[in-house]
Design a protein around this motif. Sequence first.
Motif, PDB file in Angstrom:
ATOM      1  N   HIS A 265      -6.116  34.864  25.923  1.00 46.37           N
ATOM      2  CA  HIS A 265      -6.042  34.324  27.233  1.00 46.37           C
ATOM      3  C   HIS A 265      -4.679  34.553  28.025  1.00 46.37           C
ATOM      4  O   HIS A 265      -4.577  34.446  29.374  1.00 46.37           O
ATOM      5  CB  HIS A 265      -6.048  32.665  27.327  1.00 46.37           C
ATOM      6  CG  HIS A 265      -5.023  32.142  26.151  1.00 46.37           C
ATOM      7  ND1 HIS A 265      -3.844  32.104  26.409  1.00 46.37           N
ATOM      8  CD2 HIS A 265      -5.355  31.310  25.247  1.00 46.37           C
ATOM      9  CE1 HIS A 265      -3.263  31.252  25.734  1.00 46.37           C
ATOM     10  NE2 HIS A 265      -4.088  30.906  24.559  1.00 46.37           N
TER      11      HIS A 265
ATOM     12  N   SER B 287     -17.520  31.735  15.303  1.00 42.82           N
ATOM     13  CA  SER B 287     -18.495  31.676  16.623  1.00 42.82           C
ATOM     14  C   SER B 287     -19.733  32.116  16.355  1.00 42.82           C
ATOM     15  O   SER B 287     -20.404  33.027  16.852  1.00 42.82           O
ATOM     16  CB  SER B 287     -17.635  33.063  17.280  1.00 42.82           C
ATOM     17  OG  SER B 287     -17.925  33.082  18.760  1.00 42.82           O
TER      18      SER B 287
ATOM     19  N   GLN C 103     -20.803  36.757  27.182  1.00 40.74           N
ATOM     20  CA  GLN C 103     -19.747  36.095  27.996  1.00 40.74           C
ATOM     21  C   GLN C 103     -20.293  35.722  29.153  1.00 40.74           C
ATOM     22  O   GLN C 103     -19.915  34.265  29.575  1.00 40.74           O
ATOM     23  CB  GLN C 103     -18.684  36.861  28.036  1.00 40.74           C
ATOM     24  CG  GLN C 103     -17.507  36.128  28.838  1.00 40.74           C
ATOM     25  CD  GLN C 103     -16.276  37.189  29.441  1.00 40.74           C
ATOM     26  OE1 GLN C 103     -16.716  38.316  29.732  1.00 40.74           O
ATOM     27  NE2 GLN C 103     -15.155  36.642  29.370  1.00 40.74           N
TER      28      GLN C 103
ATOM     29  N   GLU D 243     -22.323  32.497  28.423  1.00 40.27           N
ATOM     30  CA  GLU D 243     -21.539  31.489  27.924  1.00 40.27           C
ATOM     31  C   GLU D 243     -20.809  30.703  29.128  1.00 40.27           C
ATOM     32  O   GLU D 243     -20.589  29.563  29.300  1.00 40.27           O
ATOM     33  CB  GLU D 243     -20.593  31.752  26.664  1.00 40.27           C
ATOM     34  CG  GLU D 243     -19.987  30.500  26.178  1.00 40.27           C
ATOM     35  CD  GLU D 243     -19.630  30.641  24.779  1.00 40.27           C
ATOM     36  OE1 GLU D 243     -18.787  30.034  24.218  1.00 40.27           O
ATOM     37  OE2 GLU D 243     -20.186  31.854  24.038  1.00 40.27           O
ATOM     38  N   ASN D 244     -20.114  31.615  30.172  1.00 37.18           N
ATOM     39  CA  ASN D 244     -19.257  31.088  31.069  1.00 37.18           C
ATOM     40  C   ASN D 244     -20.111  30.342  32.077  1.00 37.18           C
ATOM     41  O   ASN D 244     -19.751  29.163  32.666  1.00 37.18           O
ATOM     42  CB  ASN D 244     -18.560  32.131  31.722  1.00 37.18           C
ATOM     43  CG  ASN D 244     -17.466  32.921  30.799  1.00 37.18           C
ATOM     44  OD1 ASN D 244     -16.940  33.826  31.342  1.00 37.18           O
ATOM     45  ND2 ASN D 244     -17.040  32.148  29.706  1.00 37.18           N
TER      46      ASN D 244
ATOM     47  N   LYS E 227     -18.763  27.112  29.321  1.00 39.70           N
ATOM     48  CA  LYS E 227     -17.810  27.195  28.415  1.00 39.70           C
ATOM     49  C   LYS E 227     -16.828  28.450  28.938  1.00 39.70           C
ATOM     50  O   LYS E 227     -17.313  29.681  29.084  1.00 39.70           O
ATOM     51  CB  LYS E 227     -17.861  27.423  27.045  1.00 39.70           C
ATOM     52  CG  LYS E 227     -16.552  27.442  26.158  1.00 39.70           C
ATOM     53  CD  LYS E 227     -16.939  27.678  24.579  1.00 39.70           C
ATOM     54  CE  LYS E 227     -15.648  27.898  23.769  1.00 39.70           C
ATOM     55  NZ  LYS E 227     -16.095  28.020  22.369  1.00 39.70           N
TER      56      LYS E 227
ATOM     57  N   CYS F 122     -14.941  30.913  27.997  1.00 39.52           N
ATOM     58  CA  CYS F 122     -14.434  31.669  26.951  1.00 39.52           C
ATOM     59  C   CYS F 122     -13.997  32.920  27.483  1.00 39.52           C
ATOM     60  O   CYS F 122     -14.292  33.482  28.265  1.00 39.52           O
ATOM     61  CB  CYS F 122     -15.602  31.933  25.785  1.00 39.52           C
ATOM     62  SG  CYS F 122     -17.022  32.944  26.232  1.00 39.52           S
TER      63      CYS F 122
ATOM     64  N   ASP G  53     -14.933  36.691  21.096  1.00 35.56           N
ATOM     65  CA  ASP G  53     -16.000  36.441  20.340  1.00 35.56           C
ATOM     66  C   ASP G  53     -17.094  37.390  20.352  1.00 35.56           C
ATOM     67  O   ASP G  53     -17.871  37.972  19.429  1.00 35.56           O
ATOM     68  CB  ASP G  53     -16.381  35.126  20.492  1.00 35.56           C
ATOM     69  CG  ASP G  53     -15.501  33.943  20.071  1.00 35.56           C
ATOM     70  OD1 ASP G  53     -14.352  34.607  19.598  1.00 35.56           O
ATOM     71  OD2 ASP G  53     -15.344  32.751  20.673  1.00 35.56           O
TER      72      ASP G  53
ATOM     73  N   TYR H 120      -5.601  22.453  23.034  1.00 39.63           N
ATOM     74  CA  TYR H 120      -5.765  23.822  23.410  1.00 39.63           C
ATOM     75  C   TYR H 120      -5.457  24.095  24.927  1.00 39.63           C
ATOM     76  O   TYR H 120      -4.546  24.912  25.036  1.00 39.63           O
ATOM     77  CB  TYR H 120      -7.411  24.340  23.275  1.00 39.63           C
ATOM     78  CG  TYR H 120      -7.914  24.273  21.796  1.00 39.63           C
ATOM     79  CD1 TYR H 120      -7.281  24.482  20.884  1.00 39.63           C
ATOM     80  CD2 TYR H 120      -8.998  23.243  21.531  1.00 39.63           C
ATOM     81  CE1 TYR H 120      -7.967  24.676  19.553  1.00 39.63           C
ATOM     82  CE2 TYR H 120      -9.607  23.374  20.319  1.00 39.63           C
ATOM     83  CZ  TYR H 120      -8.995  23.995  19.224  1.00 39.63           C
ATOM     84  OH  TYR H 120      -9.319  23.778  17.940  1.00 39.63           O
TER      85      TYR H 120
ATOM     86  N   GLY I  43      -8.645  28.769  16.868  1.00 39.22           N
ATOM     87  CA  GLY I  43      -7.842  28.205  17.466  1.00 39.22           C
ATOM     88  C   GLY I  43      -7.000  27.186  16.959  1.00 39.22           C
ATOM     89  O   GLY I  43      -5.931  26.947  17.821  1.00 39.22           O
TER      90      GLY I  43
END
Length: 433
Positions: free
Chosen positions: A77, A166, A198, A201-202, A207, A209, A213, A265, A387
């Motif tokens: 990140h 994951s 991705q 998921e976004n 999420k 992320c 993953d 986190y 994490g």
Amino acid sequence: MMHTCDSLLSVICSGACDAILSDLYALDKSKTSLEAGKKRASHIVQAFQTTFQPESSPAALFSSPGRTEIGGNHTDHQHGHVLCGSVDMDMLCCAAPNGTNIVHIYSEGYRPFQVDLSHLEPVKGEEGSSAALTRGVAAGIDALGHPVGGFDAYISSNVLSGSGLSSSAAYEVLIGNILNHFCCMDALDAIQIAKIGQYAENTFFGKPCGLMDQMGSSVGGTVALDFSVPSSPAVHKVNYDFTRSGHVLCIVDTGSCHADLTEDYAKITEEMGNIAAHFGKQVLREVSEADFRAAIPSLRVRCGDRAVLRSLHFYNDDRIAIQEAQALEQNDFPRFLALVNASGLSSSLHLQNTWSISDPKHQAIPLALAIGRELLNGSGAIRVHGGGFAGTIQAFVPLEKLEPFKSGMEKLLGAGKCHVVHIRSVGGCVVAQ
């Protein structure tokens, strides 16, 4: 050649799939593991037949692995470097097109569901579900100009939920490979499928992320990633055969829960971001380490000591992830182990993500690391996995110490808590068609 379920079973039983099944499941080179893989594959095809009762639809068998983070803890990140690998715990699926716009999913241990692909926008109330991921992957493929269509799928997963392996990325990559095979004539490559996962998921799951993953699951093997450009990370496949290392990779479930750790986190990203903001930057990758170190006295006052320590971890672990990949490619496994230990020490002392400040009474990860380190007695390597704050630890254990390590960990944490996994060379794939 496309197979019906009956002919697919014949292919599996005849041994025609033994080579790829060995690459997926028999990484210990044992006939027992291969036979277990064949038995599982046959079971899934038979269960698909029983569940959906297809007539003559062409069916195929798909596999999508979980992934393990090897190096680069909380570096992605900040647009840093990561080393990850696909493992031999996977989602195995038999699927066949059904000639409609409806996807029917039956996954062992879960309620079946369906998704209408005639609607490829996020659905309110569907966030956080497998249905959202299915719709999102289909939408991502559709946006690239490929037609998508319905299919029936029977899935069995041994990707441990909450293990840091994951399972959500494995699911996204699985659906991506099914649609790629049935609708796109296998036109999409592993990196495209990861990016589509991705996106799902976004945008659909909800999420935010990164891409690590999905890359780890889709590309396969040991993969070095450079997130300098997060939307299109540089991908380098590291050529190293872990089966020749004399060590086994263990993922140990400490029995602690990730629930209610969102703030923990978020604080890591926030505090690293505050350090970067001191220099007018968004992320630490944009700040030179020399400038950061020169400013530490003023950063302590402005941002606090923990933010400084966490940023120090970023620079250390970002460098370590690169060095780990180099050590593997140079066949220097002792140096690799030393670097894994150094990464773990940095996570514990600098990143401080082995226990939650909101619940200091429970410190399962530090305790498991302490006992695990005693069991290894100067050999192998051990570190927090993923994490952090709760969940799992990772250990590279010498073969001769595997049994005492496993029994010692399970004496502390409970039976079945120490899982032996292998880095497999194959990512998301069609096993048989």
